[in-house]
Design a protein around this motif. Structure first.
Motif, PDB file in Angstrom:
ATOM      1  N   THR A  10      -6.176 -30.928  23.275  1.00 14.72           N
ATOM      2  CA  THR A  10      -6.161 -32.283  23.838  1.00 14.72           C
ATOM      3  C   THR A  10      -5.191 -32.372  25.012  1.00 14.72           C
ATOM      4  N   GLY A  11      -4.098 -31.640  24.961  1.00 18.33           N
ATOM      5  CA  GLY A  11      -3.175 -31.619  26.096  1.00 18.33           C
ATOM      6  C   GLY A  11      -3.804 -30.996  27.329  1.00 18.33           C
ATOM      7  N   ALA A  12      -4.473 -29.860  27.142  1.00 16.10           N
ATOM      8  CA  ALA A  12      -5.141 -29.204  28.270  1.00 16.10           C
ATOM      9  C   ALA A  12      -6.272 -30.079  28.809  1.00 16.10           C
ATOM     10  N   ALA A  13      -7.000 -30.744  27.925  1.00 22.80           N
ATOM     11  CA  ALA A  13      -8.096 -31.625  28.363  1.00 22.80           C
ATOM     12  C   ALA A  13      -7.558 -32.808  29.158  1.00 22.80           C
ATOM     13  N   ALA A  14      -6.423 -33.344  28.740  1.00 24.25           N
ATOM     14  CA  ALA A  14      -5.810 -34.455  29.482  1.00 24.25           C
ATOM     15  C   ALA A  14      -5.422 -34.009  30.886  1.00 24.25           C
ATOM     16  N   VAL A  15      -4.875 -32.808  30.999  1.00 24.10           N
ATOM     17  CA  VAL A  15      -4.523 -32.279  32.316  1.00 24.10           C
ATOM     18  C   VAL A  15      -5.800 -32.090  33.138  1.00 24.10           C
ATOM     19  N   ALA A  16      -6.853 -31.550  32.538  1.00 21.96           N
ATOM     20  CA  ALA A  16      -8.111 -31.345  33.263  1.00 21.96           C
ATOM     21  C   ALA A  16      -8.663 -32.669  33.796  1.00 21.96           C
ATOM     22  N   ALA A  43     -13.938 -24.307  30.930  1.00 20.10           N
ATOM     23  CA  ALA A  43     -15.222 -24.802  30.413  1.00 20.10           C
ATOM     24  C   ALA A  43     -15.967 -23.686  29.695  1.00 20.10           C
ATOM     25  N   TRP A  44     -15.987 -22.498  30.313  1.00 16.47           N
ATOM     26  CA  TRP A  44     -16.682 -21.385  29.676  1.00 16.47           C
ATOM     27  C   TRP A  44     -15.966 -20.938  28.404  1.00 16.47           C
ATOM     28  N   THR A  45     -14.630 -20.812  28.443  1.00 15.44           N
ATOM     29  CA  THR A  45     -13.935 -20.369  27.233  1.00 15.44           C
ATOM     30  C   THR A  45     -14.090 -21.391  26.107  1.00 15.44           C
ATOM     31  N   ALA A  46     -14.138 -22.666  26.451  1.00 14.75           N
ATOM     32  CA  ALA A  46     -14.362 -23.680  25.408  1.00 14.75           C
ATOM     33  C   ALA A  46     -15.728 -23.469  24.766  1.00 14.75           C
ATOM     34  N   ALA A  47     -16.751 -23.230  25.584  1.00  8.86           N
ATOM     35  CA  ALA A  47     -18.085 -22.971  25.038  1.00  8.86           C
ATOM     36  C   ALA A  47     -18.099 -21.678  24.223  1.00  8.86           C
ATOM     37  N   MET A  48     -17.402 -20.664  24.719  1.00  7.74           N
ATOM     38  CA  MET A  48     -17.341 -19.385  24.013  1.00  7.74           C
ATOM     39  C   MET A  48     -16.625 -19.542  22.670  1.00  7.74           C
ATOM     40  N   PHE A  49     -15.454 -20.183  22.674  1.00 11.97           N
ATOM     41  CA  PHE A  49     -14.699 -20.330  21.433  1.00 11.97           C
ATOM     42  C   PHE A  49     -15.426 -21.230  20.433  1.00 11.97           C
ATOM     43  N   GLU A  50     -16.147 -22.218  20.920  1.00 15.91           N
ATOM     44  CA  GLU A  50     -16.955 -23.054  20.021  1.00 15.91           C
ATOM     45  C   GLU A  50     -18.032 -22.200  19.352  1.00 15.91           C
ATOM     46  N   ALA A  51     -18.724 -21.378  20.139  1.00 13.28           N
ATOM     47  CA  ALA A  51     -19.762 -20.502  19.587  1.00 13.28           C
ATOM     48  C   ALA A  51     -19.168 -19.507  18.588  1.00 13.28           C
ATOM     49  N   LEU A  52     -18.018 -18.939  18.912  1.00 18.01           N
ATOM     50  CA  LEU A  52     -17.387 -17.979  18.000  1.00 18.01           C
ATOM     51  C   LEU A  52     -17.021 -18.637  16.678  1.00 18.01           C
ATOM     52  N   ALA A  53     -16.546 -19.876  16.714  1.00 20.10           N
ATOM     53  CA  ALA A  53     -16.216 -20.586  15.473  1.00 20.10           C
ATOM     54  C   ALA A  53     -17.455 -20.765  14.609  1.00 20.10           C
ATOM     55  N   ARG A  54     -18.589 -20.938  15.241  1.00 21.01           N
ATOM     56  CA  ARG A  54     -19.855 -21.130  14.514  1.00 21.01           C
ATOM     57  C   ARG A  54     -20.549 -19.810  14.206  1.00 21.01           C
ATOM     58  N   ARG A  55     -19.886 -18.719  14.595  1.00 22.22           N
ATOM     59  CA  ARG A  55     -20.416 -17.366  14.386  1.00 22.22           C
ATOM     60  C   ARG A  55     -21.753 -17.184  15.100  1.00 22.22           C
ATOM     61  N   GLU A  56     -21.794 -17.731  16.306  1.00 24.96           N
ATOM     62  CA  GLU A  56     -22.974 -17.609  17.176  1.00 24.96           C
ATOM     63  C   GLU A  56     -22.602 -16.736  18.365  1.00 24.96           C
ATOM     64  N   ALA A  63     -23.146 -19.061  32.921  1.00 23.50           N
ATOM     65  CA  ALA A  63     -23.998 -20.188  32.543  1.00 23.50           C
ATOM     66  C   ALA A  63     -23.344 -21.505  32.960  1.00 23.50           C
ATOM     67  N   ASP A  64     -24.143 -22.529  33.080  1.00 25.02           N
ATOM     68  CA  ASP A  64     -23.633 -23.863  33.386  1.00 25.02           C
ATOM     69  C   ASP A  64     -23.000 -24.451  32.130  1.00 25.02           C
ATOM     70  N   HIS A  65     -21.816 -24.995  32.263  1.00 20.20           N
ATOM     71  CA  HIS A  65     -21.118 -25.566  31.114  1.00 20.20           C
ATOM     72  C   HIS A  65     -20.662 -26.978  31.438  1.00 20.20           C
ATOM     73  N   ALA A  66     -20.653 -27.803  30.412  1.00 21.22           N
ATOM     74  CA  ALA A  66     -20.094 -29.142  30.579  1.00 21.22           C
ATOM     75  C   ALA A  66     -18.625 -28.993  30.961  1.00 21.22           C
ATOM     76  N   PRO A  67     -18.073 -29.938  31.693  1.00 26.68           N
ATOM     77  CA  PRO A  67     -16.653 -29.843  32.048  1.00 26.68           C
ATOM     78  C   PRO A  67     -15.778 -29.677  30.806  1.00 26.68           C
ATOM     79  N   GLU A  70     -14.806 -32.516  28.573  1.00 26.66           N
ATOM     80  CA  GLU A  70     -15.883 -33.001  27.691  1.00 26.66           C
ATOM     81  C   GLU A  70     -16.115 -32.068  26.504  1.00 26.66           C
ATOM     82  N   ARG A  71     -15.763 -30.805  26.647  1.00 24.43           N
ATOM     83  CA  ARG A  71     -16.001 -29.814  25.591  1.00 24.43           C
ATOM     84  C   ARG A  71     -14.887 -29.794  24.547  1.00 24.43           C
ATOM     85  N   ALA A  72     -13.749 -30.386  24.867  1.00 29.51           N
ATOM     86  CA  ALA A  72     -12.579 -30.288  23.995  1.00 29.51           C
ATOM     87  C   ALA A  72     -12.874 -30.740  22.570  1.00 29.51           C
ATOM     88  N   ALA A  73     -13.542 -31.867  22.418  1.00 30.48           N
ATOM     89  CA  ALA A  73     -13.831 -32.376  21.072  1.00 30.48           C
ATOM     90  C   ALA A  73     -14.722 -31.408  20.296  1.00 30.48           C
TER      91      ALA A  73
END
Length: 177
Positions: A10-16, A43-56, A63-67, A70-73
């Motif tokens: 949330t701190g990094a997202a606030a700065v972004a 944005a990419w690492t957020a998408a990557m880490f989200e996928a890794l948490a889901r074991r995907e 790839a195109d990623h949401a800012p 927006e991905r923080a949550a």
């Protein structure tokens, strides 16, 4: 760990969210990125880490990623799922608890990079700083071999744990644009 991750993300997202368009071409303490590129990397690492948490499978880096802001949550939700840190990551072949430490370090350090580059306030609490320092201390040699970390930057003897982590990752805690 989830509270630390929440604070870092949330701190990094606030700065972004606080980055202005006229700051996008500014340099950052992370030599590989200017502000625009760092936002894209986050944005990419957020998408990557989200996928890794889901074991995907993580999405491709180009790839195109949401800012990131927006991905923080979604990242926090994925890493808050019951049992998420149990077992081994099928993609990385390392314990999920270690992947979570990677997420924490990446978010805290890149949040600092972005804040420094854009003149924003950003603080890492003592508990998170200790956790990031422990992770970076344990992984710095391998991180340098992989090109993830730069050469160690000496820090003051009385540096905080987070400042030591910054130095170990190749950043100067006193960096200014």
């Amino acid at each position: 760990m989830n509270e630390m991750l929440s604070r870092a993300v949330t701190g990094a997202a606030a700065v972004a969210r606080g980055v202005r368009d006229d700051q996008l071409d500014l340099p950052t303490p992370c030599d590989d990125f200017d502000v625009r590129e760092l936002l894209g990397h986050l944005a990419w690492t957020a998408a990557m880490f989200e996928a890794l948490a889901r074991r995907e499978q993580p999405p491709p880096q180009d790839a195109d990623h949401a800012p990131f802001a927006e991905r923080a949550a979604a990242v926090l939700a994925a890493w808050s799922a019951p049992g998420v840190i149990e077992g081994t990551s099928p993609t990385l072949g390392m314990p999920m608890a270690m992947v979570l430490q990677m997420v924490l370090g990446d978010m805290a350090i890149h949040g600092w990079d972005l804040a420094r580059a854009t003149g924003q306030d950003y603080a890492v609490d003592a508990e998170t700083g200790e956790a990031v320092a422990a992770f970076v201390t344990a992984t710095a040699p391998q991180g340098r071999r992989m090109g993830v970390f730069g050469e160690e930057v000496p820090v003051a003897r009385d540096a905080s744990p987070f400042e030591r982590a910054l130095g170990l990752s190749g950043r100067d805690p006193a960096w200014k644009p």
